[in-house]
Scaffold this active site. Structure first.
Site, mmCIF file in Angstrom:
data_model
loop_
_atom_site.group_PDB
_atom_site.id
_atom_site.type_symbol
_atom_site.label_atom_id
_atom_site.label_comp_id
_atom_site.label_asym_id
_atom_site.label_seq_id
_atom_site.Cartn_x
_atom_site.Cartn_y
_atom_site.Cartn_z
ATOM 1 N N SER A 433 0.826 -1.207 0.000
ATOM 2 C CA SER A 433 0.000 0.000 0.000
ATOM 3 C C SER A 433 0.859 1.255 0.000
ATOM 4 O O SER A 433 0.574 2.217 -0.727
ATOM 5 C CB SER A 433 -0.925 -0.015 1.224
ATOM 6 O OG SER A 433 -1.673 1.178 1.302
ATOM 7 N N VAL A 436 2.416 1.819 -3.475
ATOM 8 C CA VAL A 436 1.441 2.323 -4.452
ATOM 9 C C VAL A 436 1.171 3.807 -4.217
ATOM 10 O O VAL A 436 1.078 4.591 -5.170
ATOM 11 C CB VAL A 436 0.136 1.510 -4.382
ATOM 12 C CG1 VAL A 436 -0.943 2.151 -5.245
ATOM 13 C CG2 VAL A 436 0.380 0.073 -4.847
ATOM 14 N N HIS A 437 1.043 4.207 -2.949
ATOM 15 C CA HIS A 437 0.866 5.632 -2.648
ATOM 16 C C HIS A 437 2.051 6.446 -3.174
ATOM 17 O O HIS A 437 1.863 7.534 -3.736
ATOM 18 C CB HIS A 437 0.735 5.838 -1.131
ATOM 19 C CG HIS A 437 -0.627 5.574 -0.596
ATOM 20 N ND1 HIS A 437 -1.088 4.299 -0.349
ATOM 21 C CD2 HIS A 437 -1.646 6.407 -0.268
ATOM 22 C CE1 HIS A 437 -2.329 4.361 0.121
ATOM 23 N NE2 HIS A 437 -2.694 5.626 0.171
ATOM 24 N N GLU A 438 3.263 5.935 -2.989
ATOM 25 C CA GLU A 438 4.443 6.649 -3.462
ATOM 26 C C GLU A 438 4.484 6.711 -4.985
ATOM 27 O O GLU A 438 4.896 7.720 -5.564
ATOM 28 C CB GLU A 438 5.709 5.982 -2.924
ATOM 29 C CG GLU A 438 7.008 6.652 -3.357
ATOM 30 C CD GLU A 438 7.084 8.112 -2.915
ATOM 31 O OE1 GLU A 438 7.668 8.907 -3.674
ATOM 32 O OE2 GLU A 438 6.576 8.436 -1.824
ATOM 33 N N VAL A 440 1.966 6.971 -6.952
ATOM 34 C CA VAL A 440 1.070 8.071 -7.341
ATOM 35 C C VAL A 440 1.800 9.401 -7.253
ATOM 36 O O VAL A 440 1.731 10.238 -8.173
ATOM 37 C CB VAL A 440 -0.191 8.081 -6.457
ATOM 38 C CG1 VAL A 440 -1.036 9.322 -6.747
ATOM 39 C CG2 VAL A 440 -1.011 6.822 -6.681
#
Length: 504
Positions: A433, A436-438, A440
């Site tokens: 998670s 994936v945030h990084e 973005v």
């Protein structure tokens, strides 16, 4: 310091090692079905093998309403609905104050410079998004080929699926670079791409696993037919052989019935592979969930007035977001070369307002509009995350669709496939998670800074602090600590990325 993903369904499943197949079909399918389903196994162990290899399924859909829906609050006579009304009245006053401020300082109701930024290349963005969504229909073709036996899911189909997913994601990321989109367009496009990626992953693994059961069902039916034929031809009068043959037929009928129940929806209205149609896939894309099922609970009809109310709320909240961002955030962040602490203090309230508005527009307005249009009855898109005392609780409650996806396709898959402990599977889920945030933020900022990843991982020690006895025993203290962290985190990210990336 690490945290385990907790769920009442997981706890119940872990206490039972001999769960039967038929009750399991009422739940949802996780990702892995081991190769023993399609392998040849001894006759007496076949049923036990299927029972053990069929995974625990934790996501269950049922008719539910969202917490902050106006009709829900009225029907339940929520004692806090007055505060809900007060919040929106305060937002209305907030807008009026902003308009007056802009008229006095700029001579206009709202500055349109931010609008010019996010409307840039809008037609190309819309066409690119449509092409991205259209590309997801490749999965229907792939699953049809698997269902017809042209390709085996394990391992050829899985390899094709993963290659396609990597290409799908990084093609979208590259396209944002190629077009030179600003952060608004890049953020929207990559986030929508990731949402579609999760949808096709769930669709592929659900139906891929179903293909294994369908293959075993064909084998069992063939064996059953052959055994029935042998029974009719037998004239030796051997009672012992006939008894053994009838016992075998009885077991085969039981196994066939169990697998037939698994590949059918709970209501029996559809079954695998009849669900592999473009219409079914389009319906799945429109339904506001990230995990695939043969069938979802549905409402009786679409309420046009409800759709209009939520659509109007979406437009109104978008205007609030625009006003808040244009007036109180953009003038400060790109030029926050002064005191870091002053900028952090100045941005805490505007960022928190944006955070609450973005949450409401996505999970209460947009998700409910799509749910109403598709008659999707399970509106449990979020839980009472505002009462969270730890970030572990917040992660479970604030975004239920993503939580369901991670629970089924990352957490449980890690346990079933790699035999990880619950603790290690939780760490793997949290790490994925964070990455994936990084990703973005890399696409949005066009640079690698790792601020988002580090702050995401910093939640681990915050979870440890939240689980300390002194904090855990006092829910008021835990909730205050949670909200203080939330008021510091988003503006901190904004300042860091603007100082390093967006500042001129």
């Amino acid at each position: 310091m690490l945290v385990e993903i907790k769920s009442p369904q997981i706890d119940a499943a872990n206490k039972s090692s001999d769960t039967k197949l038929h009750p399991l079909r009422k739940n949802s399918l996780t990702t892995m079905i081991t190769a023993t389903i399609t392998a040849t196994v001894p006759e007496d162990n076949l049923y036990a093998t299927l029972s053990k290899t069929f995974p625990n399924r934790f996501v269950t859909f049922k008719p539910r309403t969202s917490h902050l829906d106006r009709e829900t609050m009225d029907a339940s006579k929520n004692p806090l609905r007055g505060f809900f009304v007060l919040f929106w009245l305060a937002m209305a006053v907030y807008v009026i104050q902003t308009i007056v401020h802009n008229l006095e300082s700029l001579g206009t109701i709202v500055d349109l410079s931010f609008f010019e930024l996010f409307s840039k290349d809008a037609i190309v963005l819309a066409l690119s998004d449509a092409c991205m969504v259209g590309a997801t229909f490749f999965d229907v073709i792939l699953q049809k080929m698997i269902a017809r036996g042209w390709i085996e899911w394990r391992y050829t189909g899985m390899a094709i699926q993963h290659l396609y997913q990597v290409t799908f994601l990084f093609s979208a990321a590259y396209w944002t670079y190629y077009r030179g989109w600003p952060w608004v367009q890049s953020g929207f496009f990559v986030l929508h791409t990731i949402a579609m990626l999760m949808k096709i992953h769930s669709y592929a693994y659900y139906n891929g696993d179903m293909s294994a059961f369908a293959h075993r069902l064909r084998v069992l039916r063939k064996e059953y037919s052959q055994l029935v034929g042998e029974t009719k031809k037998s004239e030796d009068g051997d009672d012992e052989k006939e008894k053994i043959r009838q016992q075998r037929l009885s077991r085969l009928r039981a196994w066939i019935e169990e697998i037939e129940n698994i590949i059918k929806s709970t209501s029996g209205n559809t079954s695998y592979p009849d669900n592999l149609t473009f219409a079914n896939f389009l319906d799945y894309l429109l339904v506001p969930t990230l995990v695939y099922e043969l069938e979802y609970p549905r409402t009786e009809k679409i309420r046009p007035r409800y759709v209009f109310e939520k659509a109007l709320a979406t437009l109104g909240i978008f205007f609030l977001l625009y006003m808040n961002t244009e007036t109180y955030i953009i003038p400060v962040l790109p030029n926050s070369s002064g005191s870091f602490w002053r900028a952090l203090l100045q941005m805490s309230i505007p960022f928190m307002v944006n955070y609450l508005l973005i949450f409401y527009i996505i999970f209460e307005c947009i998700c409910n509009v799509f749910a109403e249009l598709t008659r999707f009855a399970d509106r449990h898109f979020y839980d009472d995350w505002w009462n969270s005392t730890t970030f572990e609780e917040f992660a479970r409650k604030w975004n239920r669709p993503v939580h369901h996806f991670l629970l089924r396709h990352v957490y449980q898959w890690s346990i079933d496939s790699y035999k990880l402990s619950r603790r290690d599977a939780s760490l793997m889920t949290f790490l994925l998670s964070s990455l994936v945030h990084e990703l973005v933020m890399i696409v949005v900022s066009k640079k690698i800074r790792m601020y988002m990843f580090l702050l995401q991982m910093f939640q681990l020690p915050l979870i440890w602090v939240g689980n300390l006895p002194a904090v855990k025993e006092s829910r008021w203290l835990g909730n205050a600590f949670f909200w203080f962290s939330m008021m510091c985190g988003p503006p901190l990210l904004g300042i860091l990325y603007c100082n390093e990336v967006f500042a001129l």
